[in-house]
Design a protein around this motif. Structure first.
Motif, PDB file in Angstrom:
ATOM      1  N   HIS A 144       3.401  -6.026   1.939  1.00  0.00           N
ATOM      2  CA  HIS A 144       4.266  -6.879   1.125  1.00  0.00           C
ATOM      3  C   HIS A 144       5.703  -6.374   1.107  1.00  0.00           C
ATOM      4  O   HIS A 144       6.438  -6.608   0.145  1.00  0.00           O
ATOM      5  CB  HIS A 144       3.717  -6.961  -0.300  1.00  0.00           C
ATOM      6  N   GLN A 184      11.618  -6.526  -0.593  1.00  0.00           N
ATOM      7  CA  GLN A 184      12.993  -6.791  -0.174  1.00  0.00           C
ATOM      8  C   GLN A 184      13.560  -7.981  -0.941  1.00  0.00           C
ATOM      9  O   GLN A 184      14.704  -7.948  -1.395  1.00  0.00           O
ATOM     10  CB  GLN A 184      13.047  -7.045   1.336  1.00  0.00           C
ATOM     11  N   LYS A 185      12.754  -9.031  -1.116  1.00  0.00           N
ATOM     12  CA  LYS A 185      13.186 -10.198  -1.893  1.00  0.00           C
ATOM     13  C   LYS A 185      13.478  -9.796  -3.334  1.00  0.00           C
ATOM     14  O   LYS A 185      14.445 -10.249  -3.943  1.00  0.00           O
ATOM     15  CB  LYS A 185      12.117 -11.289  -1.866  1.00  0.00           C
ATOM     16  N   TRP A 186      12.617  -8.942  -3.902  1.00  0.00           N
ATOM     17  CA  TRP A 186      12.812  -8.488  -5.277  1.00  0.00           C
ATOM     18  C   TRP A 186      14.124  -7.721  -5.406  1.00  0.00           C
ATOM     19  O   TRP A 186      14.885  -7.940  -6.344  1.00  0.00           O
ATOM     20  CB  TRP A 186      11.638  -7.615  -5.714  1.00  0.00           C
ATOM     21  N   ASP A 200       8.207  -7.449   2.630  1.00  0.00           N
ATOM     22  CA  ASP A 200       9.148  -8.563   2.508  1.00  0.00           C
ATOM     23  C   ASP A 200       9.318  -8.978   1.050  1.00  0.00           C
ATOM     24  O   ASP A 200      10.412  -9.323   0.613  1.00  0.00           O
ATOM     25  CB  ASP A 200       8.706  -9.752   3.359  1.00  0.00           C
ATOM     26  N   LEU A 201       8.244  -8.919   0.268  1.00  0.00           N
ATOM     27  CA  LEU A 201       8.317  -9.265  -1.149  1.00  0.00           C
ATOM     28  C   LEU A 201       9.189  -8.256  -1.904  1.00  0.00           C
ATOM     29  O   LEU A 201       9.998  -8.632  -2.755  1.00  0.00           O
ATOM     30  CB  LEU A 201       6.913  -9.313  -1.746  1.00  0.00           C
TER      31      LEU A 201
END
Length: 118
Positions: free
Chosen positions: A28, A33-35, A30-31
């Motif tokens: 996760h 990084q989004k956060w 990518d999650l």
């Protein structure tokens, strides 16, 4: 990896307590990084919102309502909350917190809902 160098374990970015429970979030990444991006954007947005609210409060002056085209667009409300005068309490009676309660006020903007026209 160079075979002549000693085998080094990767160092964590920050230390966690020895008894902390861990979960691998590698799938996760990518999650995360989004956060991080969202958290950074939220901080910038909060700062911009504070700047705009301060500017609107200055424009309102003593008025309670700001209008657009004659209709209420923003309403200033005063929030009050109890607080403790800590320096006086510490100086006079450090064991009597509740007897030294004070009320603080600050302006707060409320954006009213649009009125329905029938």
């Amino acid at each position: 990896m160079n075979p002549d160098e000693p085998n080094r374990e990767p160092q964590p970015r920050s230390s966690a307590p020895d008894d902390a429970r861990h979960v691998a979030l590698d799938p996760h990444a990518d999650l995360l990084q989004k956060w991080r991006r969202a958290s950074s954007a939220a901080g910038r947005a909060r700062a911009e919102l504070d700047r705009i609210e301060t500017e609107l409060l200055i424009l309102l002056g003593d008025a309670d309502v700001g209008t657009l085209n004659g209709l209420p667009a923003v309403v200033r409300e005063i929030e009050q909350r109890p607080g403790i005068d800590i320096p006086r309490l510490r100086r006079d009676h450090p064991d009597l917190w509740t007897q030294y309660q004070v009320t603080r006020s600050r302006p707060h903007l409320k954006f009213p809902r649009k009125r329905r026209t029938t």
